[in-house]
Design an enzyme around this catalytic site. Structure first.
Site, PDB file in Angstrom:
ATOM      1  N   ASP A 120       0.867  -1.182   0.000  1.00  0.00           N
ATOM      2  CA  ASP A 120       0.000   0.000   0.000  1.00  0.00           C
ATOM      3  C   ASP A 120       0.902   1.230   0.000  1.00  0.00           C
ATOM      4  O   ASP A 120       2.137   1.116   0.008  1.00  0.00           O
ATOM      5  CB  ASP A 120      -0.936   0.004   1.208  1.00  0.00           C
ATOM      6  CG  ASP A 120      -2.261   0.723   0.926  1.00  0.00           C
ATOM      7  OD1 ASP A 120      -2.229   1.771   0.255  1.00  0.00           O
ATOM      8  OD2 ASP A 120      -3.309   0.229   1.377  1.00  0.00           O
ATOM      9  N   HIS A 158     -13.487  -0.429  -6.389  1.00  0.00           N
ATOM     10  CA  HIS A 158     -14.684   0.419  -6.366  1.00  0.00           C
ATOM     11  C   HIS A 158     -14.353   1.896  -6.131  1.00  0.00           C
ATOM     12  O   HIS A 158     -15.215   2.757  -6.337  1.00  0.00           O
ATOM     13  CB  HIS A 158     -15.696  -0.093  -5.336  1.00  0.00           C
ATOM     14  CG  HIS A 158     -15.354   0.207  -3.906  1.00  0.00           C
ATOM     15  ND1 HIS A 158     -16.278   0.140  -2.896  1.00  0.00           N
ATOM     16  CD2 HIS A 158     -14.191   0.561  -3.304  1.00  0.00           C
ATOM     17  CE1 HIS A 158     -15.720   0.441  -1.743  1.00  0.00           C
ATOM     18  NE2 HIS A 158     -14.450   0.704  -1.962  1.00  0.00           N
ATOM     19  N   PHE A 160       0.051   1.289  -6.664  1.00  0.00           N
ATOM     20  CA  PHE A 160      -0.364   0.231  -7.580  1.00  0.00           C
ATOM     21  C   PHE A 160      -0.573   0.728  -9.009  1.00  0.00           C
ATOM     22  O   PHE A 160      -0.782  -0.053  -9.922  1.00  0.00           O
ATOM     23  CB  PHE A 160      -1.599  -0.518  -7.090  1.00  0.00           C
ATOM     24  CG  PHE A 160      -2.732   0.325  -6.547  1.00  0.00           C
ATOM     25  CD1 PHE A 160      -3.216   1.434  -7.226  1.00  0.00           C
ATOM     26  CD2 PHE A 160      -3.336  -0.020  -5.341  1.00  0.00           C
ATOM     27  CE1 PHE A 160      -4.269   2.181  -6.731  1.00  0.00           C
ATOM     28  CE2 PHE A 160      -4.393   0.723  -4.834  1.00  0.00           C
ATOM     29  CZ  PHE A 160      -4.866   1.818  -5.524  1.00  0.00           C
TER      30      PHE A 160
END
Length: 328
Positions: free
Chosen positions: A194, A240, A222
């Site tokens: 992350d 999402h 990412f």
């Protein structure tokens, strides 16, 4: 809870829950009933104002008010405890946070323009804002950790991870979901990936879960690249957050790191059929804040096709779904 409140009171209930969570009222009540005066002393609050807050929340089932004006936890209010097995306090504090709350007040802008309310109101997206505001970032991280703690066991029960040897959690926050997977699969090791400011405190979480010795922590984006070497790539509540172009770019980053036999596992809501609720207000939340969208299973299949994957199955997992895909 919400069924007891009039529709025009829902926003008030949301803020009242946020305040009760911020004051850790449920933690103070876990050993038994307590008066508003004592709770006010424990939380450095005004006794009369706190009583008015608690009796309102008792009216919607969060607490129980007894005749002597003491308050106790209900099963619903128990979820506000910081040590709850299914915590919601972190999420309540996140969505009730001032900047986020103001964005929801800007919903009309999104509906009229299709644009992102948070960005239009604050001049930057939620990711840029959190990077500059450590307090908001800490609240968000707690919300994500709480949601992982509440849903991690359901995901592990819904999906069999036992065949995997190396699980890469992409956008995995501070590692709660990955820890649940590794606890269930002692043969596996993990990589937590992350943004650097997000994973900064992950080692403590992983150590608390007893899996730090089997987990590598890597900071990065990412959009640039994803760690290689996994046979399972998990993303919980990531895709999402993004519209199709960005979501495709993230999925292509994953595809570039994956071997042919690896699996991609998205943990997401899927939008229900017409006149059914699941996923639809969460979809509005994506419109207002991160700028993404919830999707139907068919929309995930189309997204995978553009990204080098094929949808293989969708499994229910405690109110969410594990959307499985394989590289084409």
């Amino acid at each position: 809870m919400a069924r007891h409140a009039q529709l025009d009171q829902w926003l008030q209930v949301t803020q009242a829950i946020r305040v009760a969570s911020t004051l850790r009222i449920a933690d103070h009540l876990k050993d038994g009933a307590c008066s508003a005066e004592k709770l006010a002393s424990l939380t450095e609050s005004d006794a009369d104002a706190l009583y008015r807050l608690l009796r309102a929340l008792a009216g919607v089932g969060i607490f129980r008010e007894d005749p002597d004006r003491t308050f106790a936890l209900t099963p619903m209010g128990d979820c506000l405890r910081t040590d709850s097995a299914t915590p919601i306090g972190g999420w309540a504090e996140h969505v009730g946070n001032t900047a986020y709350w103001q964005a929801w007040g800007h919903l009309l802008h999104s509906v009229r323009t299709g644009g992102n309310a948070f960005r239009d109101l604050h001049g930057e997206d939620v990711w840029e804002y959190r990077a500059k505001h450590p307090e908001a970032n800490a609240i968000f991280n707690r919300a994500m950790t709480d949601m992982s703690r509440g849903g991690g066991e359901a995901i592990v029960k819904a999906y069999d991870f036992s065949s995997f040897r190396h699980v890469v959690d992409v956008g995995g926050g501070q590692g709660s979901l990955l820890a649940a997977i590794l606890r269930a699969c002692p043969q596996a090791r993990g990589t937590l990936f992350d943004q650097p400011q997000v994973v900064a405190g992950a080692k403590t979480q992983l150590q608390a879960h007893g899996v730090a010795d089997r987990c590598e922590v890597i900071g990065g984006s990412f959009f640039d690249a994803v760690p290689e070497g996994g046979d399972a790539y998990v993303m919980r509540h990531i895709i999402h957050d993004w519209e199709d172009d960005e979501a495709t770019a993230i999925l292509k980053s994953c595809r570039g790191a994956m071997i042919k036999s690896a699996k991609l596992l998205l943990v997401e809501r899927t939008v229900a059929p017409p006149n059914q609720l699941p996923g639809k207000f969460s979809d509005l939340n994506m419109l207002v804040a991160p700028g993404g969208r919830e999707r139907t299973s068919e929309e995930y299949a189309a997204l995978f096709e553009k990204s080098g994957f094929e949808l293989t199955r969708v499994l229910p997992a405690g109110g969410f779904n594990v959307v499985e895909a394989r590289p084409c």
